[in-house]
Design an enzyme around this catalytic site. Sequence first.
Site, PDB file in Angstrom:
ATOM      1  N   GLY A   1       5.222  -1.606  12.750  1.00 41.52           N
ATOM      2  CA  GLY A   1       5.944  -0.428  13.218  1.00 41.52           C
ATOM      3  C   GLY A   1       7.241  -0.319  12.449  1.00 41.52           C
ATOM      4  O   GLY A   1       7.653  -1.277  11.792  1.00 41.52           O
TER       5      GLY A   1
ATOM      6  N   CYS B   1       3.136  -7.976  11.710  1.00 46.62           N
ATOM      7  CA  CYS B   1       4.481  -7.492  11.393  1.00 46.62           C
ATOM      8  C   CYS B   1       5.263  -7.196  12.681  1.00 46.62           C
ATOM      9  O   CYS B   1       5.564  -8.100  13.431  1.00 46.62           O
ATOM     10  CB  CYS B   1       4.414  -6.291  10.457  1.00 46.62           C
ATOM     11  N   TYR B   2       5.556  -5.942  12.974  1.00 53.33           N
ATOM     12  CA  TYR B   2       6.276  -5.649  14.215  1.00 53.33           C
ATOM     13  C   TYR B   2       5.501  -6.190  15.419  1.00 53.33           C
ATOM     14  O   TYR B   2       6.092  -6.749  16.351  1.00 53.33           O
ATOM     15  CB  TYR B   2       6.484  -4.132  14.359  1.00 53.33           C
TER      16      TYR B   2
ATOM     17  N   HIS C   1       1.379  -8.007   6.074  1.00 47.95           N
ATOM     18  CA  HIS C   1       0.402  -6.945   6.345  1.00 47.95           C
ATOM     19  C   HIS C   1      -0.954  -7.317   5.739  1.00 47.95           C
ATOM     20  O   HIS C   1      -1.209  -7.022   4.577  1.00 47.95           O
ATOM     21  CB  HIS C   1       0.873  -5.618   5.739  1.00 47.95           C
TER      22      HIS C   1
ATOM     23  N   GLU D   1      -3.684  -5.927   6.219  1.00 44.72           N
ATOM     24  CA  GLU D   1      -4.549  -4.738   6.041  1.00 44.72           C
ATOM     25  C   GLU D   1      -4.348  -4.052   4.697  1.00 44.72           C
ATOM     26  O   GLU D   1      -5.154  -3.215   4.319  1.00 44.72           O
ATOM     27  CB  GLU D   1      -4.322  -3.746   7.191  1.00 44.72           C
TER      28      GLU D   1
ATOM     29  N   ASP E   1     -18.359  16.194   5.564  1.00 45.26           N
ATOM     30  CA  ASP E   1     -18.397  16.065   7.025  1.00 45.26           C
ATOM     31  C   ASP E   1     -19.429  16.995   7.646  1.00 45.26           C
ATOM     32  O   ASP E   1     -20.226  16.587   8.497  1.00 45.26           O
ATOM     33  CB  ASP E   1     -17.023  16.365   7.638  1.00 45.26           C
TER      34      ASP E   1
ATOM     35  N   LYS F   1     -14.005   8.454   7.155  1.00 47.28           N
ATOM     36  CA  LYS F   1     -14.688   9.123   6.049  1.00 47.28           C
ATOM     37  C   LYS F   1     -15.676   8.216   5.309  1.00 47.28           C
ATOM     38  O   LYS F   1     -16.792   8.627   5.002  1.00 47.28           O
ATOM     39  CB  LYS F   1     -13.626   9.631   5.068  1.00 47.28           C
TER      40      LYS F   1
END
Length: 528
Positions: free
Chosen positions: A61, A88-89, A176, A178, A234, A383
């Site tokens: 965050g 992290c946060y 992080h 990710e 989509d 996606k």
Amino acid sequence: MTEQTETQQRPALVVDFGAQYAQLIARRVREAGVYSEIVPHTATAEEIAAKNPVALILSGGPSSVYDEGAPQLDPKVFDLGVPTLGICYGFQYMAQTLGGEVANTGLREYGATDATISASDSPLMTGQPAEQNVWMSHGDQVARAPEGFEVLATTNATKVAAFADEDRRFYGVQWHPEVKHSDHGQAIIENFLHKGAGLPTDWNSDNVIAEQIARIREQVGDARVISALSGGVDSAVSTALVHKAIGDQLTAVFVDHGLLRQGEREQVEKDYVESTGVRLITVDAVDTFLGHLAGVTDPETKRKIIGREFIRAFEQVQLDLVEEAKATGGAPVKFLVQGTLYPDVVESGGGAGTANIKSHHNVGGLPEDLDFELVEPLRALFKDEVRAIGRELGIPEAIVGRQPFPGPGLGIRIIGEVTRERLEVLREADAIAREELTKAGLDQTIWQCPVVLLADVRSVGVQGDGRTYGHPIVLRPVSSEDAMTADWTRLPYDVLSKISNRITNEVREVNRVVLDVTSKPPATIEWE
Ligand code: XMP
């Protein structure tokens, strides 16, 4: 908050502390074969428990835990007995809430950082190299881990860079995992899910297709359904999925507004129909659209006209089908397919229903006087997952692999008035750029590459013996994860050179090709 989840699978819940990372974390979790959903940090422990989560991940965050108004999470969440990973946060929040100490040391770590893993026997660190490159972005530090936690990693600036309480299956990392800049980040996420939380790998496109087909059949019964195909990924995948579930109860409608790229109408009418067996009605509305766009240069006005005419064209087909059903005594037309994706659901508040979905994702909008219920089989998906399902359903690669393309089409890639001739020029230039990018194997490297015609600009050139006074074409190749931010893609010079040579040689009226080297922000991806 809604207690409803988007699928029947129990989710790993990503608690969003307000940074842009929650969606990325949710995607990484799914890449690890575990279904995930995002909840806001304002969700109560009861609301979180009601979703029956198999794991929790607290995101990063923008705040310091000491900031006034810093995002909080109901501390009772830590009593739910759910395996939890703080990032992290989220890591600092966990440390502070569970009785550790977070200090503002004034030492900021930002970017690539060397971390030393000190406890390689922890499930979180299994198989991790002792020294590794991680991506940091924080000011405060965890100065002391809470009681019961073991420190798993350190950096030069941070004595507690990762921790674990194996008994409660609580884990945390300061960096992080990710982001791709953390060398072994995905392995940390997988370790947490599979070793820490003990979850199986059970999220894949086969399961999604089977579950959605059952859901669609249950929702629709024997009513009839319509779907608007735009040529994009989509709508192509949601339509094919619904068709697989209910066959010819579905009618697909494709509006050709004349703002498509080269070959797109044929792709839909021929390749898509052949591969899916969908019953398709094409509305040729080119003259109507171009008629209304004549003389219009303002981008917002163009968008409004295109949106309005799209609704009109689609509405007419809907009315015809409804009338036909009445006249023949066939089943009523009650449902409309929409290719809403999970990011649209999250960005619009995460609730059920469609009221606040961003209007430009709402293909054509919903006609007010026709009371349709929505079928949204992609609501739980990102996606890349939609693409995987499209491939599984046998949709041609040219459609499934397509870059994002704006609803208003080439109408917003001509700067100036949209005319038939200008569309032809842009279509040729765009086809060349796409062909060369594909040939160079760059389709996966770039997110999208708008090709733009500056129709109101002319400059002097020289071709053969004569001077020309032609238009510039802009190439706008961008790299992005989600189109919210983007960087310009550093394409190889020889590819750029090939595209430029071919466009200036083969497309009349164009005597210059220029490259857009601006990130987003400050610029947008499209020019308009
Ligand atoms: P911008 O230009 O705002 O674009 O940076 C962000 C992403 O959205 C796409 N885009 C649209 N997509 N209808 C759509 O379905 C639209 O009206 C529209 N306008 C922009 C754009 O191509 C990029 O991927």
